[in-house]
Design an enzyme around this catalytic site. Structure first.
Site, PDB file in Angstrom:
ATOM      1  N   ASP A 172      58.947  36.214  22.811  1.00 45.80           N
ATOM      2  CA  ASP A 172      59.746  35.854  21.628  1.00 45.80           C
ATOM      3  C   ASP A 172      59.075  36.517  20.577  1.00 45.80           C
ATOM      4  OD1 ASP A 172      60.683  34.208  19.459  1.00 45.80           O
ATOM      5  OD2 ASP A 172      60.892  32.408  20.627  1.00 45.80           O
ATOM      6  N   ARG A 218      61.600  22.456  33.166  1.00 46.85           N
ATOM      7  CA  ARG A 218      60.907  23.448  33.909  1.00 46.85           C
ATOM      8  C   ARG A 218      61.420  23.475  35.297  1.00 46.85           C
ATOM      9  NH1 ARG A 218      56.611  25.229  30.273  1.00 46.85           N
ATOM     10  NH2 ARG A 218      55.673  23.529  29.145  1.00 46.85           N
ATOM     11  N   LYS A 252      63.276  38.224  24.050  1.00 45.18           N
ATOM     12  CA  LYS A 252      64.313  38.025  22.853  1.00 45.18           C
ATOM     13  C   LYS A 252      63.885  39.225  21.800  1.00 45.18           C
ATOM     14  CE  LYS A 252      64.381  33.067  23.133  1.00 45.18           C
ATOM     15  NZ  LYS A 252      63.899  31.794  22.166  1.00 45.18           N
ATOM     16  N   GLU A 254      54.506  37.019  32.124  1.00 48.03           N
ATOM     17  CA  GLU A 254      54.966  35.970  30.624  1.00 48.03           C
ATOM     18  C   GLU A 254      56.361  35.224  31.358  1.00 48.03           C
ATOM     19  OE1 GLU A 254      54.191  34.698  27.828  1.00 48.03           O
ATOM     20  OE2 GLU A 254      53.548  36.184  26.433  1.00 48.03           O
ATOM     21  N   ASP A 255      56.469  34.141  31.003  1.00 47.08           N
ATOM     22  CA  ASP A 255      57.953  33.648  31.252  1.00 47.08           C
ATOM     23  C   ASP A 255      58.986  34.187  30.207  1.00 47.08           C
ATOM     24  OD1 ASP A 255      56.703  32.604  29.019  1.00 47.08           O
ATOM     25  OD2 ASP A 255      57.091  30.502  29.437  1.00 47.08           O
TER      26      ASP A 255
HETATM   27  P1  IMP Z   1      55.779  33.910  21.457  1.00 47.62           P
HETATM   28  O1  IMP Z   1      54.276  33.881  21.040  1.00 47.62           O
HETATM   29  O2  IMP Z   1      56.554  33.839  19.997  1.00 47.62           O
HETATM   30  O3  IMP Z   1      56.249  35.238  21.866  1.00 47.62           O
HETATM   31  O4  IMP Z   1      56.178  32.913  22.207  1.00 47.62           O
HETATM   32  C1  IMP Z   1      55.803  32.711  23.611  1.00 47.62           C
HETATM   33  C2  IMP Z   1      55.993  31.689  24.237  1.00 47.62           C
HETATM   34  O5  IMP Z   1      56.701  30.484  23.427  1.00 47.62           O
HETATM   35  C3  IMP Z   1      56.354  31.524  25.576  1.00 47.62           C
HETATM   36  O6  IMP Z   1      55.661  31.890  26.500  1.00 47.62           O
HETATM   37  C4  IMP Z   1      56.849  30.199  25.845  1.00 47.62           C
HETATM   38  O7  IMP Z   1      56.204  29.026  25.994  1.00 47.62           O
HETATM   39  C5  IMP Z   1      57.279  29.685  24.338  1.00 47.62           C
HETATM   40  N1  IMP Z   1      58.664  30.141  24.127  1.00 47.62           N
HETATM   41  C6  IMP Z   1      59.644  31.196  23.236  1.00 47.62           C
HETATM   42  N2  IMP Z   1      60.766  31.061  23.302  1.00 47.62           N
HETATM   43  C7  IMP Z   1      60.957  29.848  23.896  1.00 47.62           C
HETATM   44  C8  IMP Z   1      62.470  29.360  24.530  1.00 47.62           C
HETATM   45  O8  IMP Z   1      63.526  29.652  23.814  1.00 47.62           O
HETATM   46  N3  IMP Z   1      62.393  28.122  25.149  1.00 47.62           N
HETATM   47  C9  IMP Z   1      61.203  27.588  25.517  1.00 47.62           C
HETATM   48  N4  IMP Z   1      59.986  28.253  25.203  1.00 47.62           N
HETATM   49  C10 IMP Z   1      60.015  29.272  24.759  1.00 47.62           C
END
Ligand code: IMP
Length: 202
Positions: A130, A192, A158, A126-127
């Site tokens: 969040d 990106r 995070k 995963e990048d």
């Molecule tokens: P989650 O499902 O809320 O954990 O979010 C995961 C996805 O949201 C990541 O794979 C990113 O593509 C995007 N994402 C979450 N936080 C950021 C950020 O700070 N900048 C850009 N993309 C984000």
């Protein structure tokens, strides 16, 4: 031009003549927003060296499938995978949940599964983690597809935003709950290609 870079030099107050004490604060502009460098390319690549070394040890002797989550993880996946010396394959799936600078909360469809992962050790790449919604969805799918072991690697994490219990085995950097771009992460599709990670300032 969509992305502009501004480099400001801040001299260390007690040693202004010492060139090694000069901090370089890079700022960039993407569309309507300004971002400041948070993690340099050098720091990212050093950390990936360490993560790869750990994985090469932990997963030695296993048949491993690395699973990159597109679009954001493509750079991390490439830099990590070229440092892996295991018997390993790599595959990518796509599952997006983000629009603009705040999470939409809605998970879009998962596409691109073309790897038989049954009884395999999977390393999800995963990048950024969040809320963890994306991760949870992927892990659920891996369980349904009968992966024997699931490891999670996230370049950025995070902790203050994370709402799940899934342990993240390999974390590049823990960061504050602020919006970031670069090193695969985007703001409305841009940024990106930046080699460092930048955080939103205004
Ligand atoms: P989650 O499902 O809320 O954990 O979010 C995961 C996805 O949201 C990541 O794979 C990113 O593509 C995007 N994402 C979450 N936080 C950021 C950020 O700070 N900048 C850009 N993309 C984000």
């Amino acid at each position: 031009m969509l992305i502009r870079t501004k480099i400001s030099y801040y001299f260390h107050i007690f040693a202004p003549a010492d060139i090694s004490k000069i901090a370089v604060m890079k700022e960039i502009r993407i569309l309507d927003k300004t971002f400041r460098e948070l993690i340099t390319e050098k720091a990212i690549l050093c950390r990936i060296d360490e993560l790869a070394r750990q994985m090469n040890n932990d997963l030695a002797g296993k048949d491993v499938v690395f699973l990159g989550i597109l679009n954001g993880a493509f750079l991390f996946a490439a830099d990590l995978f070229r440092r892996i010396n295991l018997q390993a394959r790599i595959s990518f799936v796509k599952l997006a949940s983000y629009e603009g600078t705040s999470s939409s909360g809605s998970i879009k469809e998962l596409i691109g599964w073309n790897e038989d992962i049954k009884n395999k050790t999977i390393v999800v790449i995963e990048d950024i983690v969040d809320t963890g919604n994306t991760l949870e969805r992927i892990v659920d799918e891996l369980v349904i597809r009968k992966a024997s072991e699931i490891k999670i690697a996230a370049m950025l994490y995070k902790p203050a935003a994370y709402t799940k219990d899934i342990p993240i085995d390999y974390v590049g950097f823990k960061i504050p709950n602020d919006f970031v771009v670069g090193y695969g992460l985007d703001y409305d599709g841009y940024g990106r290609n930046l080699s460092s990670v930048y955080t939103l300032i205004k």
